[in-house]
Design a protein around this motif. Structure first.
Motif, PDB file in Angstrom:
ATOM      1  N   ALA A  28      20.805 -11.156  10.890  1.00  0.00           N
ATOM      2  CA  ALA A  28      20.547 -10.201   9.978  1.00  0.00           C
ATOM      3  C   ALA A  28      18.682 -10.640   9.735  1.00  0.00           C
ATOM      4  CB  ALA A  28      20.995 -10.268   8.730  1.00  0.00           C
ATOM      5  N   LEU A  29      18.440 -11.832   9.546  1.00  0.00           N
ATOM      6  CA  LEU A  29      17.171 -12.305   9.321  1.00  0.00           C
ATOM      7  C   LEU A  29      16.247 -11.912  10.570  1.00  0.00           C
ATOM      8  CD1 LEU A  29      17.732 -15.575   7.504  1.00  0.00           C
ATOM      9  CD2 LEU A  29      17.213 -13.239   6.577  1.00  0.00           C
ATOM     10  N   GLU A  30      16.786 -12.268  11.678  1.00  0.00           N
ATOM     11  CA  GLU A  30      15.897 -11.972  12.831  1.00  0.00           C
ATOM     12  C   GLU A  30      15.560 -10.621  13.084  1.00  0.00           C
ATOM     13  OE1 GLU A  30      13.924 -12.649  15.972  1.00  0.00           O
ATOM     14  OE2 GLU A  30      14.560 -14.345  14.762  1.00  0.00           O
ATOM     15  N   ALA A  31      16.779  -9.479  12.601  1.00  0.00           N
ATOM     16  CA  ALA A  31      16.377  -8.134  12.734  1.00  0.00           C
ATOM     17  C   ALA A  31      15.512  -7.796  11.878  1.00  0.00           C
ATOM     18  CB  ALA A  31      17.791  -7.439  12.676  1.00  0.00           C
ATOM     19  N   ILE A  32      15.566  -8.116  10.618  1.00  0.00           N
ATOM     20  CA  ILE A  32      14.381  -7.816   9.619  1.00  0.00           C
ATOM     21  C   ILE A  32      12.999  -8.295  10.112  1.00  0.00           C
ATOM     22  CG2 ILE A  32      13.476  -8.280   7.340  1.00  0.00           C
ATOM     23  CD1 ILE A  32      16.617  -8.350   6.485  1.00  0.00           C
ATOM     24  N   LYS A  33      13.132  -9.310  10.737  1.00  0.00           N
ATOM     25  CA  LYS A  33      11.748  -9.744  11.120  1.00  0.00           C
ATOM     26  C   LYS A  33      11.005  -8.891  12.375  1.00  0.00           C
ATOM     27  CE  LYS A  33      11.282 -13.207  13.922  1.00  0.00           C
ATOM     28  NZ  LYS A  33      11.214 -14.896  14.280  1.00  0.00           N
ATOM     29  N   LEU A  36       9.937  -5.384  10.985  1.00  0.00           N
ATOM     30  CA  LEU A  36       8.776  -5.780  10.176  1.00  0.00           C
ATOM     31  C   LEU A  36       7.521  -5.801  10.973  1.00  0.00           C
ATOM     32  CD1 LEU A  36       9.880  -7.824   7.120  1.00  0.00           C
ATOM     33  CD2 LEU A  36       9.170  -5.349   7.323  1.00  0.00           C
ATOM     34  N   VAL A  37       7.638  -6.635  12.226  1.00  0.00           N
ATOM     35  CA  VAL A  37       6.660  -6.758  13.352  1.00  0.00           C
ATOM     36  C   VAL A  37       6.272  -5.538  13.793  1.00  0.00           C
ATOM     37  CG1 VAL A  37       6.157  -7.865  15.562  1.00  0.00           C
ATOM     38  CG2 VAL A  37       7.116  -9.496  13.615  1.00  0.00           C
ATOM     39  N   LYS A  38       7.365  -4.713  14.216  1.00  0.00           N
ATOM     40  CA  LYS A  38       7.157  -3.552  14.575  1.00  0.00           C
ATOM     41  C   LYS A  38       6.468  -2.543  13.836  1.00  0.00           C
ATOM     42  CE  LYS A  38      10.668  -1.334  16.212  1.00  0.00           C
ATOM     43  NZ  LYS A  38      11.799  -0.648  16.813  1.00  0.00           N
ATOM     44  N   GLY A  39       6.634  -2.797  12.674  1.00  0.00           N
ATOM     45  CA  GLY A  39       5.865  -2.094  11.456  1.00  0.00           C
ATOM     46  C   GLY A  39       6.728  -0.939  10.683  1.00  0.00           C
ATOM     47  N   ASP A  40       8.151  -1.268  10.987  1.00  0.00           N
ATOM     48  CA  ASP A  40       9.015  -0.560  10.239  1.00  0.00           C
ATOM     49  C   ASP A  40       9.427  -1.082   8.788  1.00  0.00           C
ATOM     50  OD1 ASP A  40       9.501   1.250  12.556  1.00  0.00           O
ATOM     51  OD2 ASP A  40      11.139  -0.097  13.214  1.00  0.00           O
ATOM     52  N   ASP A  41       9.772   0.036   8.159  1.00  0.00           N
ATOM     53  CA  ASP A  41      10.263  -0.427   6.693  1.00  0.00           C
ATOM     54  C   ASP A  41      11.741  -0.666   6.772  1.00  0.00           C
ATOM     55  OD1 ASP A  41       7.418  -0.377   5.556  1.00  0.00           O
ATOM     56  OD2 ASP A  41       7.997   1.563   4.807  1.00  0.00           O
ATOM     57  N   ILE A  42      11.993  -1.517   5.826  1.00  0.00           N
ATOM     58  CA  ILE A  42      13.717  -1.773   5.941  1.00  0.00           C
ATOM     59  C   ILE A  42      13.983  -1.357   4.300  1.00  0.00           C
ATOM     60  CG2 ILE A  42      15.588  -3.151   6.271  1.00  0.00           C
ATOM     61  CD1 ILE A  42      12.642  -4.280   7.782  1.00  0.00           C
ATOM     62  N   SER A  43      15.138  -0.376   3.807  1.00  0.00           N
ATOM     63  CA  SER A  43      15.493  -0.280   2.647  1.00  0.00           C
ATOM     64  C   SER A  43      16.972  -0.740   2.360  1.00  0.00           C
ATOM     65  CB  SER A  43      15.217   1.015   2.474  1.00  0.00           C
ATOM     66  OG  SER A  43      13.880   1.533   1.982  1.00  0.00           O
ATOM     67  N   PHE A  44      17.208  -1.303   1.309  1.00  0.00           N
ATOM     68  CA  PHE A  44      18.514  -1.552   1.087  1.00  0.00           C
ATOM     69  C   PHE A  44      18.638  -1.064  -0.457  1.00  0.00           C
ATOM     70  CE2 PHE A  44      17.619  -5.130   3.610  1.00  0.00           C
ATOM     71  CZ  PHE A  44      18.419  -4.912   4.705  1.00  0.00           C
ATOM     72  N   GLY A  48      16.666  -3.401  -2.736  1.00  0.00           N
ATOM     73  CA  GLY A  48      14.971  -3.134  -2.490  1.00  0.00           C
ATOM     74  C   GLY A  48      14.406  -3.028  -1.087  1.00  0.00           C
ATOM     75  N   SER A  49      13.443  -2.903  -0.710  1.00  0.00           N
ATOM     76  CA  SER A  49      12.766  -2.603   0.238  1.00  0.00           C
ATOM     77  C   SER A  49      11.611  -3.698   1.088  1.00  0.00           C
ATOM     78  CB  SER A  49      12.315  -1.099   0.400  1.00  0.00           C
ATOM     79  OG  SER A  49      11.444  -1.095  -0.768  1.00  0.00           O
ATOM     80  N   PHE A  50      11.712  -3.878   2.008  1.00  0.00           N
ATOM     81  CA  PHE A  50      10.648  -4.694   2.674  1.00  0.00           C
ATOM     82  C   PHE A  50       9.752  -3.561   3.655  1.00  0.00           C
ATOM     83  CE2 PHE A  50      14.487  -7.428   2.426  1.00  0.00           C
ATOM     84  CZ  PHE A  50      13.874  -8.673   2.011  1.00  0.00           C
ATOM     85  N   GLY A  51       8.714  -4.010   3.494  1.00  0.00           N
ATOM     86  CA  GLY A  51       7.364  -3.234   4.282  1.00  0.00           C
ATOM     87  C   GLY A  51       6.164  -4.223   4.621  1.00  0.00           C
ATOM     88  N   ILE A  52       5.352  -3.725   5.043  1.00  0.00           N
ATOM     89  CA  ILE A  52       4.012  -4.383   5.456  1.00  0.00           C
ATOM     90  C   ILE A  52       2.772  -3.564   4.719  1.00  0.00           C
ATOM     91  CG2 ILE A  52       2.475  -4.801   7.334  1.00  0.00           C
ATOM     92  CD1 ILE A  52       4.953  -6.378   7.650  1.00  0.00           C
ATOM     93  N   ALA A  53       2.038  -4.626   4.055  1.00  0.00           N
ATOM     94  CA  ALA A  53       0.785  -4.072   3.632  1.00  0.00           C
ATOM     95  C   ALA A  53      -0.426  -4.692   4.222  1.00  0.00           C
ATOM     96  CB  ALA A  53       0.727  -4.443   1.971  1.00  0.00           C
ATOM     97  N   GLU A  54      -1.429  -3.903   4.345  1.00  0.00           N
ATOM     98  CA  GLU A  54      -2.807  -4.354   5.084  1.00  0.00           C
ATOM     99  C   GLU A  54      -3.772  -4.901   3.750  1.00  0.00           C
ATOM    100  OE1 GLU A  54      -4.287  -2.237   8.292  1.00  0.00           O
ATOM    101  OE2 GLU A  54      -2.244  -1.726   9.199  1.00  0.00           O
ATOM    102  N   ARG A  55      -4.314  -5.758   3.908  1.00  0.00           N
ATOM    103  CA  ARG A  55      -5.301  -6.419   2.936  1.00  0.00           C
ATOM    104  C   ARG A  55      -6.491  -6.474   3.764  1.00  0.00           C
ATOM    105  NH1 ARG A  55      -2.053 -10.960  -0.182  1.00  0.00           N
ATOM    106  NH2 ARG A  55      -0.676  -9.838  -1.061  1.00  0.00           N
ATOM    107  N   ALA A  56      -7.507  -5.738   3.133  1.00  0.00           N
ATOM    108  CA  ALA A  56      -9.008  -5.756   3.636  1.00  0.00           C
ATOM    109  C   ALA A  56      -9.458  -7.120   3.461  1.00  0.00           C
ATOM    110  CB  ALA A  56      -9.667  -4.707   2.704  1.00  0.00           C
ATOM    111  N   ALA A  57     -10.646  -7.343   4.474  1.00  0.00           N
ATOM    112  CA  ALA A  57     -11.251  -8.420   4.469  1.00  0.00           C
ATOM    113  C   ALA A  57     -12.092  -8.350   3.210  1.00  0.00           C
ATOM    114  CB  ALA A  57     -12.245  -8.465   5.773  1.00  0.00           C
ATOM    115  N   ARG A  58     -12.144  -9.813   2.618  1.00  0.00           N
ATOM    116  CA  ARG A  58     -13.063  -9.793   1.234  1.00  0.00           C
ATOM    117  C   ARG A  58     -13.835 -11.200   1.249  1.00  0.00           C
ATOM    118  NH1 ARG A  58     -10.077 -13.224  -2.443  1.00  0.00           N
ATOM    119  NH2 ARG A  58      -8.120 -14.117  -1.419  1.00  0.00           N
TER     120      ARG A  58
END
Length: 98
Positions: A28-33, A36-44, A48-58
């Motif tokens: 399950a943990l490997e599938a979630i990883k 997320l690496v592919k850019g998909d969101d996962i919702s339970f 809750g839900s897991f997703g990817i956020a992009e942080r700008a350079a600062r």
């Protein structure tokens, strides 16, 4: 709680052997990883839900000095708690851990 403790709790709740539970949890943990690496969101729903956020350079500052540094743009994992989990944790607040 460490992973081994978590696996024991899941094994007890599911009625599975520890060996089978280790395989399930690791898979399950490997599938979630991978998702997320592919850019998909996962919702339970309710959890809750897991997703990817992009942080700008600062540009940041080192506390206590006037030195600055540049932090590059990056992707980070985000988790948004579900309503049922949020309510369960809030209801448990104040109960003492034994």
């Amino acid at each position: 709680m460490k992973k081994a403790d978590f696996i024991q709790v899941v094994a007890d709740k599911a009625g599975l052997s520890k060996k089978d539970t280790v395989n399930v949890v690791d898979s399950a943990l490997e599938a979630i990883k991978e998702l997320l690496v592919k850019g998909d969101d996962i919702s339970f729903i309710g959890f809750g839900s897991f997703g990817i956020a992009e942080r700008a350079a600062r540009e940041g500052k080192v506390p206590g000095t006037n030195r600055t540094y540049k932090s590059p743009a990056t992707k980070v994992v985000k988790f948004k708690v579900g309503k049922q989990l949020k309510e369960a944790v809030a209801a448990a607040k104040g109960k003492k851990k034994k």
